[in-house]
Design a protein around this motif. Sequence first.
Motif, PDB file in Angstrom:
ATOM      1  N   LEU A  21       0.832  -1.212   0.000  1.00 52.54           N
ATOM      2  CA  LEU A  21       0.000   0.000   0.000  1.00 52.54           C
ATOM      3  C   LEU A  21       0.865   1.259   0.000  1.00 52.54           C
ATOM      4  O   LEU A  21       0.566   2.224  -0.711  1.00 52.54           O
ATOM      5  N   ILE A  22       1.930   1.248   0.797  1.00 51.10           N
ATOM      6  CA  ILE A  22       2.830   2.408   0.819  1.00 51.10           C
ATOM      7  C   ILE A  22       3.455   2.591  -0.557  1.00 51.10           C
ATOM      8  O   ILE A  22       3.542   3.708  -1.077  1.00 51.10           O
ATOM      9  N   ASP A  23       3.888   1.495  -1.167  1.00 49.88           N
ATOM     10  CA  ASP A  23       4.526   1.561  -2.474  1.00 49.88           C
ATOM     11  C   ASP A  23       3.559   2.033  -3.556  1.00 49.88           C
ATOM     12  O   ASP A  23       3.914   2.832  -4.416  1.00 49.88           O
ATOM     13  N   GLY A  24       2.319   1.555  -3.515  1.00 48.57           N
ATOM     14  CA  GLY A  24       1.369   1.865  -4.571  1.00 48.57           C
ATOM     15  C   GLY A  24       0.523   3.098  -4.343  1.00 48.57           C
ATOM     16  O   GLY A  24       0.242   3.855  -5.275  1.00 48.57           O
ATOM     17  N   GLU A  25       0.080   3.324  -3.128  1.00 44.50           N
ATOM     18  CA  GLU A  25      -0.871   4.400  -2.834  1.00 44.50           C
ATOM     19  C   GLU A  25      -0.306   5.457  -1.888  1.00 44.50           C
ATOM     20  O   GLU A  25      -0.989   6.438  -1.608  1.00 44.50           O
ATOM     21  N   GLY A  26       0.888   5.246  -1.361  1.00 42.88           N
ATOM     22  CA  GLY A  26       1.372   6.108  -0.293  1.00 42.88           C
ATOM     23  C   GLY A  26       2.617   6.898  -0.618  1.00 42.88           C
ATOM     24  O   GLY A  26       3.161   6.821  -1.714  1.00 42.88           O
ATOM     25  N   THR A  27       3.040   7.631   0.398  1.00 43.91           N
ATOM     26  CA  THR A  27       4.272   8.408   0.309  1.00 43.91           C
ATOM     27  C   THR A  27       5.017   8.304   1.632  1.00 43.91           C
ATOM     28  O   THR A  27       4.409   8.143   2.697  1.00 43.91           O
ATOM     29  N   VAL A  28       6.327   8.392   1.551  1.00 45.00           N
ATOM     30  CA  VAL A  28       7.180   8.516   2.727  1.00 45.00           C
ATOM     31  C   VAL A  28       7.945   9.814   2.517  1.00 45.00           C
ATOM     32  O   VAL A  28       8.633   9.969   1.504  1.00 45.00           O
ATOM     33  N   SER A  29       7.786  10.756   3.438  1.00 35.90           N
ATOM     34  CA  SER A  29       8.394  12.058   3.225  1.00 35.90           C
ATOM     35  C   SER A  29       8.872  12.679   4.523  1.00 35.90           C
ATOM     36  O   SER A  29       8.539  12.221   5.614  1.00 35.90           O
ATOM     37  N   LEU A  30       9.663  13.718   4.374  1.00 36.14           N
ATOM     38  CA  LEU A  30      10.089  14.556   5.489  1.00 36.14           C
ATOM     39  C   LEU A  30       9.386  15.890   5.332  1.00 36.14           C
ATOM     40  O   LEU A  30       9.589  16.587   4.335  1.00 36.14           O
ATOM     41  N   LEU A  31       8.543  16.243   6.287  1.00 36.26           N
ATOM     42  CA  LEU A  31       7.771  17.479   6.205  1.00 36.26           C
ATOM     43  C   LEU A  31       8.130  18.411   7.345  1.00 36.26           C
ATOM     44  O   LEU A  31       8.503  17.983   8.437  1.00 36.26           O
ATOM     45  N   ARG A  32       7.982  19.675   7.075  1.00 38.08           N
ATOM     46  CA  ARG A  32       8.168  20.704   8.087  1.00 38.08           C
ATOM     47  C   ARG A  32       6.871  21.498   8.137  1.00 38.08           C
ATOM     48  O   ARG A  32       6.490  22.125   7.161  1.00 38.08           O
ATOM     49  N   LYS A  33       6.171  21.467   9.275  1.00 34.11           N
ATOM     50  CA  LYS A  33       4.886  22.154   9.390  1.00 34.11           C
ATOM     51  C   LYS A  33       5.065  23.673   9.431  1.00 34.11           C
ATOM     52  O   LYS A  33       4.258  24.407   8.898  1.00 34.11           O
ATOM     53  N   HIS A  34       6.110  24.130  10.093  1.00 33.16           N
ATOM     54  CA  HIS A  34       6.411  25.558  10.189  1.00 33.16           C
ATOM     55  C   HIS A  34       7.877  25.767   9.851  1.00 33.16           C
ATOM     56  O   HIS A  34       8.703  24.866  10.046  1.00 33.16           O
ATOM     57  N   LYS A  35       8.199  26.944   9.378  1.00 36.51           N
ATOM     58  CA  LYS A  35       9.556  27.215   8.910  1.00 36.51           C
ATOM     59  C   LYS A  35      10.614  26.948   9.982  1.00 36.51           C
ATOM     60  O   LYS A  35      11.690  26.441   9.694  1.00 36.51           O
ATOM     61  N   GLN A  36      10.303  27.254  11.234  1.00 29.18           N
ATOM     62  CA  GLN A  36      11.282  27.095  12.310  1.00 29.18           C
ATOM     63  C   GLN A  36      11.321  25.676  12.893  1.00 29.18           C
ATOM     64  O   GLN A  36      12.202  25.348  13.666  1.00 29.18           O
ATOM     65  N   ASP A  37      10.396  24.807  12.500  1.00 26.68           N
ATOM     66  CA  ASP A  37      10.338  23.445  13.039  1.00 26.68           C
ATOM     67  C   ASP A  37      11.344  22.525  12.364  1.00 26.68           C
ATOM     68  O   ASP A  37      11.755  22.764  11.222  1.00 26.68           O
ATOM     69  N   ASN A  38      11.699  21.450  13.062  1.00 27.27           N
ATOM     70  CA  ASN A  38      12.489  20.386  12.461  1.00 27.27           C
ATOM     71  C   ASN A  38      11.594  19.569  11.544  1.00 27.27           C
ATOM     72  O   ASN A  38      10.373  19.550  11.697  1.00 27.27           O
ATOM     73  N   ARG A  39      12.210  18.857  10.631  1.00 22.98           N
ATOM     74  CA  ARG A  39      11.435  18.001   9.737  1.00 22.98           C
ATOM     75  C   ARG A  39      10.922  16.774  10.485  1.00 22.98           C
ATOM     76  O   ARG A  39      11.564  16.295  11.402  1.00 22.98           O
ATOM     77  N   GLN A  40       9.771  16.275  10.034  1.00 16.24           N
ATOM     78  CA  GLN A  40       9.155  15.090  10.621  1.00 16.24           C
ATOM     79  C   GLN A  40       9.017  14.018   9.547  1.00 16.24           C
ATOM     80  O   GLN A  40       8.684  14.316   8.402  1.00 16.24           O
TER      81      GLN A  40
END
Length: 127
Positions: A21-40
Motif C-alpha cells: 500500500l505504501i509503495d502503490g498508494e502512499g508516500t514517505v516524506s520529510l515534512l516541516r509544518k512551520h519554517k522554524q520546526d524540524n522536519r518530521q
Amino acid sequence: MANYGKVNTLSGIDSAYIAGLIDGEGTVSLLRKHKQDNRQVVVSISNTDRPLINYLLEAIGAGKATSKRTYSERHTPSFMYAITNRHALDLLRQVAPHLGPTKPGEPSCSLPTTSGSPRAMADTPWV
C-alpha cells in the motif's frame, strides 16, 4: 480520529500488504509544518475506500485517518491515513524488508538501526 499508542507488531502478511500500500498508494516524506520546526518523518496512504483506511488504523495501532476535501461533485470522496515521527519509523522498520528499490540500481529502503532522538540518529549507521 488520532491514536497516539504504540505501533503494533505486524504479522508477515500484514507488513507485506502495508508495504504494498505504501509503495502503490502512499508516500514517505520529510515534512516541516512551520519554517522554524524540524522536519518530521511522515508515512501517508490515500484511498477512496474508507474500510481500507480503518484497517490500517486497526492493524498499525497508531496514526490518524482524515477525510480529504472534494472540490467538485464529480470527484469521489477520499481518505488519508497518516503516521508521523517515531511511530512512522517503527512502521517503516517493520515493512522495510518488503519495500524494494524504486528504480533499477537504486538501494532498497534504508533506516537507522537504533531508535532515539533525531539528533542521536544523525550519527547512527543506516541499514
